[in-house]
Design an enzyme around this catalytic site. Sequence first.
Site: not given
Ligand code: M6R
Length: 609
Positions: A2, A27, A74, A100-101, A482, A486, A489, A505, A604
């Site tokens: 948030c 956020r 969020w 936030n939390g 990775e 991408k 998401e 397998h 984020k």
């Molecule tokens: O801020 P951080 O690197 O700790 O975040 C970790 C993950 O939440 C972050 O890398 C997430 O997987 C990304 N949205 C991927 O693009």
Amino acid sequence: MCGIVGYIGEKQAAPFLLDGMSKLEYRGYDSAGIAIFERGKIRIEKCVGRLDALKQKLASNLPEGTVGIGHTRWATHGRPSDRNAHPHANSNGDFVVVHNGIIENYLVLKEALVEKGHQFLSETDSEVVAHLLEENYDGDFEETVKKVLRMIEGSYSLVFLCAQEPNKIICTKKDNPLVIGLGQGENFIASDIPAIIAKTRRTYIMNDGEIATVTKDSVWVQDINGTPISKKVFEVNWNAEAAEKGGFEHFMLKEIYEQPKALRDTMTGRVTKDGKRIDFSELNWTAEEFADINKIFIVACGTSYHAGMLGKYYFEQLARVPVEVDIASEFRYRSPIIDSNCLTIIVSQSGETSDTLAALKEARRLGSRTLAITNVVGSSIAREADQVVYTYAGPEIAVASTKAYTTQLIVMLMLAIYVGEIKATLPEEKALSLVQGLKAVPEQIHTLLENIEQLKVFATQYGNSQDAFYLGRSLDYAVALEGALKMKEISYIHAEAYAAGELKHGTLALIVEGVPVIALATQDDVYDKTISNIQEVKARDAVVIAIALEGDDSIGKYVDHVIFVPRADKYLTPLLAVLPLQLLAYYAALTRGCDVDKPRNLAKSVTVE
Ligand code: M6R
């Protein structure tokens, strides 16, 4: 997660709050709201949906007043709705809070308050804080906040308003970020710097347990026992434009294009003046202390975890130190075997990821030395670790991480070279050629970025597929993971990455006619094996797009399409091979009409467990 903002000064609060919230939407973006002192009362306006929905709602009726707070949410406790949107207030609206939390013990507290006659309007954990303030208020706002903080458990950044004390905002934090921006006759509060950078670069980074009373002319910080805390001003060294789109359609695209600069900035000062060696004298560990390290744990989440997987190859192969790579949410509960000769490297763009922070604390508790690789100066992880190496990617706003990933890779590679030299496991000429290679990477990425038309075509051709598979061996496998993340998401295509040799397998059963397979074939030592795996999927009529090294004349025979990346040392190739994967995901998401910078259900920085 948030995003939280606050303003107190002489100007109208609403424009700052709404603008600041727009910078924090990364956020969370499922509802938004503001609370402003207006003509002696606190007026709350909030609604479900993006910030734009709130702006529309307020277009002709903006709250007027010079003190206010705001929140972009969020959802954790309570689905996105008008009622669950922040700010939350007690029944008569005298105590207002944004949070936030997670307040972990909110149910017990809520039951007790309900018994006393409090009426709750939302399903959130946060609302309980406003009722606790009302229940405990004794004419002293600060003391009441302290009483309430002693009752709540969990993680939080909290900002409070009290109708009886309209000339101040109080804020505090535990395990979630909060900064105060220092102005002239005005002060600002925010979860993150992008929200305040257009107003001031002078900030106080709040630490856990600190409680700030913010007025228009002063910021007074104390701990829960009333001990005053003298804060150092932290000057932010980037400007407002860094947190803007700068002509790009999306932050993600801008950040992909910023990678050459981000990598250069991250290398700056870490190569000796003669340009031949890596220099990490910023770390105050002696060569002996490095030489004593007999095991490394790399712990992270998401993209940072994928960077950590490559870190394993770097440290094991160049510095000959055994490495375990862990997902932070697993590491923190698995009782890893750790002692003081272990180094735990914590990788986190934001430096605030809840699981990663907890894993860092756990590693320390078990006696490990700790080193954080993070992009955010003064973040919780940076402060908690024994040593910090910053990536200088600049603010990363898009939810999908791109430039943070490549800067994390380069830092881990440089560290591995550095430790390899200290431990004499890396021949001098190899170290030298790696350093030369590193310096060439930004330009190579730049060239790649100038030739992306083919990728756009593939994204249109295959962007409406339901599934996609990513294959690779060795370092390519880590990059494939990775690439698939991408794609998932931001485009919502079901994308999975596999170690190419693992396919037969089980996964091969999923390969059917026309399914796109992105096959990475940049690693010479496993090239032939990868080609065999490509043939396995081709035999099942998959459409194969290969990522291969320039000059590879034979790959075209085995695949449908090839994207070439510049030839580089095997350890550097991931920095180049990931670029087409980032762009493919980006353009596939555009093809599908997805909201690239704000993918559904995500935010984020994950500051809740
Ligand atoms: O801020 P951080 O690197 O700790 O975040 C970790 C993950 O939440 C972050 O890398 C997430 O997987 C990304 N949205 C991927 O693009």
